[in-house]
Design an enzyme around this catalytic site. Structure first.
Site, PDB file in Angstrom:
ATOM      1  N   CYS A   5      28.959  41.948 -19.573  1.00  0.00           N
ATOM      2  CA  CYS A   5      29.019  41.056 -18.413  1.00  0.00           C
ATOM      3  C   CYS A   5      29.210  39.604 -18.880  1.00  0.00           C
ATOM      4  O   CYS A   5      28.406  39.077 -19.650  1.00  0.00           O
ATOM      5  CB  CYS A   5      27.725  41.177 -17.620  1.00  0.00           C
ATOM      6  SG  CYS A   5      27.662  40.069 -16.200  1.00  0.00           S
ATOM      7  N   LYS A  19       2.133   4.655   1.493  1.00  0.00           N
ATOM      8  CA  LYS A  19       2.114   5.231   2.838  1.00  0.00           C
ATOM      9  C   LYS A  19       1.735   6.692   2.678  1.00  0.00           C
ATOM     10  O   LYS A  19       2.542   7.525   2.252  1.00  0.00           O
ATOM     11  CB  LYS A  19       3.477   5.081   3.510  1.00  0.00           C
ATOM     12  CG  LYS A  19       3.445   5.543   4.958  1.00  0.00           C
ATOM     13  CD  LYS A  19       4.725   5.162   5.684  1.00  0.00           C
ATOM     14  CE  LYS A  19       4.645   5.389   7.187  1.00  0.00           C
ATOM     15  NZ  LYS A  19       4.252   6.710   7.590  1.00  0.00           N
ATOM     16  N   ASP A  52       0.747  10.472   3.391  1.00  0.00           N
ATOM     17  CA  ASP A  52       1.327  11.425   4.327  1.00  0.00           C
ATOM     18  C   ASP A  52       0.244  12.407   4.771  1.00  0.00           C
ATOM     19  O   ASP A  52       0.023  13.434   4.171  1.00  0.00           O
ATOM     20  CB  ASP A  52       2.485  12.160   3.642  1.00  0.00           C
ATOM     21  CG  ASP A  52       3.450  12.720   4.656  1.00  0.00           C
ATOM     22  OD1 ASP A  52       3.268  12.456   5.855  1.00  0.00           O
ATOM     23  OD2 ASP A  52       4.374  13.432   4.242  1.00  0.00           O
ATOM     24  N   TYR A  84      -7.221   2.040   5.567  1.00  0.00           N
ATOM     25  CA  TYR A  84      -6.235   0.964   5.409  1.00  0.00           C
ATOM     26  C   TYR A  84      -6.200  -0.021   6.571  1.00  0.00           C
ATOM     27  O   TYR A  84      -5.338  -0.893   6.614  1.00  0.00           O
ATOM     28  CB  TYR A  84      -4.839   1.532   5.183  1.00  0.00           C
ATOM     29  CG  TYR A  84      -4.395   2.601   6.168  1.00  0.00           C
ATOM     30  CD1 TYR A  84      -4.281   2.332   7.522  1.00  0.00           C
ATOM     31  CD2 TYR A  84      -4.093   3.882   5.722  1.00  0.00           C
ATOM     32  CE1 TYR A  84      -3.873   3.300   8.416  1.00  0.00           C
ATOM     33  CE2 TYR A  84      -3.674   4.866   6.610  1.00  0.00           C
ATOM     34  CZ  TYR A  84      -3.571   4.570   7.957  1.00  0.00           C
ATOM     35  OH  TYR A  84      -3.176   5.535   8.835  1.00  0.00           O
ATOM     36  N   LYS A 129      10.338   3.504   3.608  1.00  0.00           N
ATOM     37  CA  LYS A 129      10.194   4.945   3.364  1.00  0.00           C
ATOM     38  C   LYS A 129      10.964   5.395   2.135  1.00  0.00           C
ATOM     39  O   LYS A 129      12.013   4.846   1.820  1.00  0.00           O
ATOM     40  CB  LYS A 129      10.730   5.719   4.590  1.00  0.00           C
ATOM     41  CG  LYS A 129      10.030   5.378   5.903  1.00  0.00           C
ATOM     42  CD  LYS A 129       8.769   6.189   6.093  1.00  0.00           C
ATOM     43  CE  LYS A 129       9.046   7.612   6.465  1.00  0.00           C
ATOM     44  NZ  LYS A 129       8.928   7.916   7.862  1.00  0.00           N
ATOM     45  N   GLU A 139       0.839  -1.207   0.000  1.00  0.00           N
ATOM     46  CA  GLU A 139       0.000   0.000   0.000  1.00  0.00           C
ATOM     47  C   GLU A 139       0.866   1.246   0.000  1.00  0.00           C
ATOM     48  O   GLU A 139       1.959   1.231   0.556  1.00  0.00           O
ATOM     49  CB  GLU A 139      -0.867   0.010   1.272  1.00  0.00           C
ATOM     50  CG  GLU A 139      -1.606  -1.293   1.470  1.00  0.00           C
ATOM     51  CD  GLU A 139      -2.292  -1.408   2.836  1.00  0.00           C
ATOM     52  OE1 GLU A 139      -2.283  -0.419   3.595  1.00  0.00           O
ATOM     53  OE2 GLU A 139      -2.827  -2.487   3.113  1.00  0.00           O
ATOM     54  N   CYS A 152      30.694  41.291 -13.269  1.00  0.00           N
ATOM     55  CA  CYS A 152      31.380  42.279 -14.108  1.00  0.00           C
ATOM     56  C   CYS A 152      31.550  43.631 -13.422  1.00  0.00           C
ATOM     57  O   CYS A 152      32.208  44.516 -13.970  1.00  0.00           O
ATOM     58  CB  CYS A 152      30.652  42.458 -15.427  1.00  0.00           C
ATOM     59  SG  CYS A 152      29.103  43.364 -15.280  1.00  0.00           S
ATOM     60  N   CYS A 159      21.728  43.276 -13.531  1.00  0.00           N
ATOM     61  CA  CYS A 159      23.049  43.834 -13.829  1.00  0.00           C
ATOM     62  C   CYS A 159      22.878  44.711 -15.057  1.00  0.00           C
ATOM     63  O   CYS A 159      22.262  44.300 -16.040  1.00  0.00           O
ATOM     64  CB  CYS A 159      24.024  42.707 -14.121  1.00  0.00           C
ATOM     65  SG  CYS A 159      25.468  43.236 -15.059  1.00  0.00           S
ATOM     66  N   CYS A 176      27.370  44.283  -9.924  1.00  0.00           N
ATOM     67  CA  CYS A 176      27.267  42.905 -10.398  1.00  0.00           C
ATOM     68  C   CYS A 176      28.468  42.097  -9.911  1.00  0.00           C
ATOM     69  O   CYS A 176      29.610  42.515 -10.099  1.00  0.00           O
ATOM     70  CB  CYS A 176      27.205  42.905 -11.925  1.00  0.00           C
ATOM     71  SG  CYS A 176      27.381  41.265 -12.633  1.00  0.00           S
TER      72      CYS A 176
END
Ligand code: IVH
Length: 759
Positions: free
Chosen positions: A435, A118, A120, A228, A317, A116, A414, A429, A411
């Site tokens: 650059c 699991k 959460d 379940y 898991k 099955e 550059c 920039c 920047c």
């Protein structure tokens, strides 16, 4: 007045029908009637119950909306404790579990397991007496939980009354209350819209929703319960296999995960784990692993329990999708358009199956909103293939030495100034192609699969080419020699020759790809195609003026439909008593916004105010004043038009284009209407979907467009053909619904020969 027999019968019939639809919709996931029909039944039931309150029963579907709030949660002692599960994390540990099970059972052969997902969420136990839901409790510490009866009653997949027959007098059913991902996204989107707090993940959202004192809040949350296990059973028998128990529960109206399977031995378990692991991201809800349970209940009894967990079950898991780690630094990356992106450098952490040491923080607004400091402990999340992200900071763990993140003034690559226009999230920039970072990104974009498609020119190679100053702009690529390339790291002579060949091959392209490859800000593939269709030649674009893209008498961004809506609204507004605005009122987007004119977005409002500066000028507006000439190229409004004109006016961009053309970049010049011989598919709109054989969708698209076809992204009544490859999905369904002709691979090949199937 006492209800008549007929009313009585009607109530019973309505309840039965509504619960039937609920069951189909929420438990089986197969809606059976349109919403309107369902609403009609519910309205009628409410109407009768309002008139005859004595007919209201606790199991009436009308009672699911949530009754009155409670002041505190009561405690419930579980008749049978709610156990937890032992975990394992790899195949070896799983094999150990299976070995222990077989040893205890004295069994040589394979054991059957119920496999099955699991889920959460939050474990919940439901208690049914004589088939009626009487209680719902959270797991709590396993022996005592919280009474959430008032809330579980609002969850539509939980039966208020058991279906079918043969249920025990007392039956406890256990399962997980979850919030499906889609519902979670919607809920958070709504919260963001309202400026409210968002939930961190679906699990927290499910838990927060179930632990509400006011059931009316729970009723509005998209929760579902998957069952379940069973707890106490009295006055009745349950099947002797766990898998059969689940089937029985489904018959009685409970939702059971459709993923549950019976598997044989460790191999069966491993295959199940791998299969679900691969599909994890596509499942409708979060799962954090799979659970294997010995299927025979007699064997379960034989195996028994240790401490709080059964010996007959184990959770295998998946790697966690969220982990805690530390922000060691925040650095700034520069993208193709100069956008400066803050990136958190993290203490490496294993999450979502990989080691993560960087996470994007998107932009400074995001940094401020999440309040990330260097030195903070943060939750990082990596789900599926998505880029790791910082979910949130744990403020209680912030050290005194933590440092705020500041946007650099220059920047980092550059040294040019960084600019962040007021009200914009993105800082940039200002260095442009000066650059190196922007140069690298511009070249990577140019070479990309959907742009010039230069095979073998990967990111690492581009980095080297720019760093060694062999390439400054895209045009330099075509001047590269085999010797130059062969001298680079991890490049042999053979791969250098291949790259030169690929560069040469890429020169034969389409105008749309070429325009997209240039990387004009705001020009994606669709707009590049629109520009290519409109101008047909790059020289026309080199001379493009603003008025070639937009202009005329109309208002940018307003088409005939919105024009009609606006004019109708104005006429009604002016005719209504009490015209509040004076004729000389100056208009702007705010004033117009306050009028609630339909279809008037902020951008359109700006454009409208620019053309009609006062209320006096606007209030007598006619449809023809609004449309006609507004936008000349589909999808291009004022802002983009300026960017396009600006791009082609810049000297270095013009130079690059000229050099690219000199290097031999070329495309078939198409003049569809004049030359229909070369455009046999002119006037035909097509949609491509699914996986094709021997040709990618992009290649097919280019080839069909070269023959004059229009290739659209979605199916409408104007679509002449839908070409469906393998695993075609919703587009195919839509085509079938609209009666659009669907072609297969053979049909595509006919089209590619320039012939129209069926003619
Ligand atoms: S069976 C006696 N089956 O996992 C065994 N639990 O770590 C009782 N869970 O508290 C649990 N999916 O909240 C079982 N298919 C599944 C499950 C599942 C999720 C949760 C449940 C339980 C926790 C144990």
């Amino acid at each position: 007045m006492k209800p008549s027999k007929a009313i009585f019968a009607e109530v019973i019939r309505l309840r039965g029908e509504i619960e039937q639809h609920n069951h189909r919709y929420y438990v089986l996931d197969e809606p059976s009637v349109p919403d309107a029909e369902y609403d009609r039944l519910m309205r009628r039931l409410r109407e009768i119950e309002a008139e005859y309150p004595e007919l209201v029963t606790p199991d009436s579907p009308s009672q699911r909306v949530g009754g009155s709030a409670i002041s505190a949660f009561g405690e419930i002692r579980h008749a049978v404790p709610m156990l937890s599960l032992d975990n394992c994390f790899d195949g070896g540990e799983l094999a150990d579990f299976d070995r222990r099970v077989r040893a205890r059972l004295g069994k040589d052969g394979d054991v059957d397991y119920s496999a099955e997902p699991k889920l959460d969420g939050l474990a919940v136990s439901l208690r049914y007496e004589q088939g009626q839901l009487v209680q719902g409790a959270t797991r709590g510490d396993g022996s005592t939980g919280e009474d959430v009866t008032h809330n579980v009653r609002t969850i539509p997949s939980i039966p208020l009354k058991l279906r079918g027959s043969g249920w025990p007098d007392v039956l406890e059913v256990r399962g997980e209350v979850v919030m499906p991902k889609a519902g979670f996204e919607k809920l958070n989107a709504l919260a963001r819209e309202r400026g409210e707090k968002t939930f961190v993940n679906p699990r927290n959202a499910a838990a927060g929703s179930l632990r509400q004192l006011d059931p009316r809040i729970t009723a509005q949350r998209p929760l579902a319960m998957y069952c379940y296990a069973i707890g106490e059973v009295r006055g009745g028998e349950m099947p002797d296999r766990h898998s059969a128990v689940l089937v029985r529960l489904a018959e009685w109206g409970f939702k059971v995960s459709p993923e549950v399977r019976v598997v044989r031995g460790v191999q069966g378990c491993t295959a199940f784990h791998e299969d679900i692991g691969r599909r994890r991201a596509e499942l409708p809800m979060d799962i954090d692993g799979v659970v294997f349970k010995v299927d025979s209940r007699a064997q379960q009894t034989e195996l028994g329990f240790v401490a709080r967990a059964p010996r007959w079950a184990i959770a295998y898991k998946f790697p966690a999708q969220e982990e805690l780690t530390e922000v060691q630094a925040v650095e700034f990356q520069v993208g193709r358009t100069g956008a400066i992106t803050p990136v958190a450098r993290l203490k490496p952490v294993f999450v979502g199956g990989v080691t993560v040491s960087n996470a994007t923080l998107h932009n400074m607004d995001e940094v401020e909103r999440k309040d990330v400091h260097v030195g903070d402990t943060v939750i990082v999340r990596r789900a599926g293939d998505v880029i790791p992200e910082v979910v949130r900071v744990l403020p209680e763990r912030r050290p005194a030495t933590a440092q705020a993140v500041v946007l650099p003034e220059v920047c980092p690559v550059c040294g040019s100034a960084v600019v962040r226009p007021d009200g914009e999230a993105v800082a940039r920039c200002s260095g442009g192609l000066f650059c190196a970072a922007q140069r690298k990104e511009a070249i990577k974009h140019f070479a990309g699969r959907r742009a010039m498609d230069i095979e073998g020119l990967g990111d690492k190679l581009v980095d080297q080419l720019v760093e060694q100053e062999l390439v400054r702009d895209p045009a330099d690529l075509f001047a590269l020699t085999v010797d130059q390339i062969a001298g680079l790291d991890r490049m042999g002579r053979k791969s250098a020759e291949n790259l030169v060949a690929a560069l040469n091959a890429s020169k034969q392209t389409t105008l749309a790809r070429f325009l997209f490859a240039l990387g004009v800000m705001g020009i994606g593939e669709t707009l590049a195609q629109a520009l290519a269709d409109h101008f047909r030649d790059v020289h026309a674009l080199l001379e493009v003026r603003l008025e070639d893209l937009i202009g005329g008498e109309g208002v940018v961004g307003i088409g005939p439909k919105s024009a009609q809506a606006i004019v109708e609204y104005m006429n009604r507004y002016v005719a209504a008593p009490g015209d509040a605005l004076a004729d000389d009122t100056m208009l702007n987007a705010d004033v117009l916004g306050a009028l609630n004119i339909p279809q008037l977005t902020a951008t359109r409002a700006d454009a409208l105010a620019a053309r009609f500066p006062t209320w006096g000028a606007l209030k007598r507006v006619q449809v023809e004043d609004l449309v006609g000439g507004g936008t000349r190229v589909a999808g291009i409004g004022a802002v983009l038009a300026e960017q396009i004109v600006g791009f082609f006016a810049q000297r270095h961009n013009r130079e690059i284009i000229e050099r690219l053309l000199q290097a031999g970049v070329t495309w078939a010049v198409s003049t569809p209407n004049a030359d229909s011989g070369a455009q046999p598919l002119a006037g035909i709109t097509l949609v491509l979907t699914g996986t094709l054989v021997g040709i990618s969708r992009n290649e097919a698209k280019d080839a069909l467009q070269a023959l004059g076809a229009k290739v659209a992204g979605s199916v409408s009544r104007n679509t002449r053909f839908v070409i469906a490859g393998a695993e075609a999905g919703s587009k195919l369904t839509k085509a079938e619904n609209l009666g659009v002709t669907v072609l297969d691979q053979a049909g595509l090949e006919t089209l590619l020969r320039g012939e129209i199937p069926g003619t």
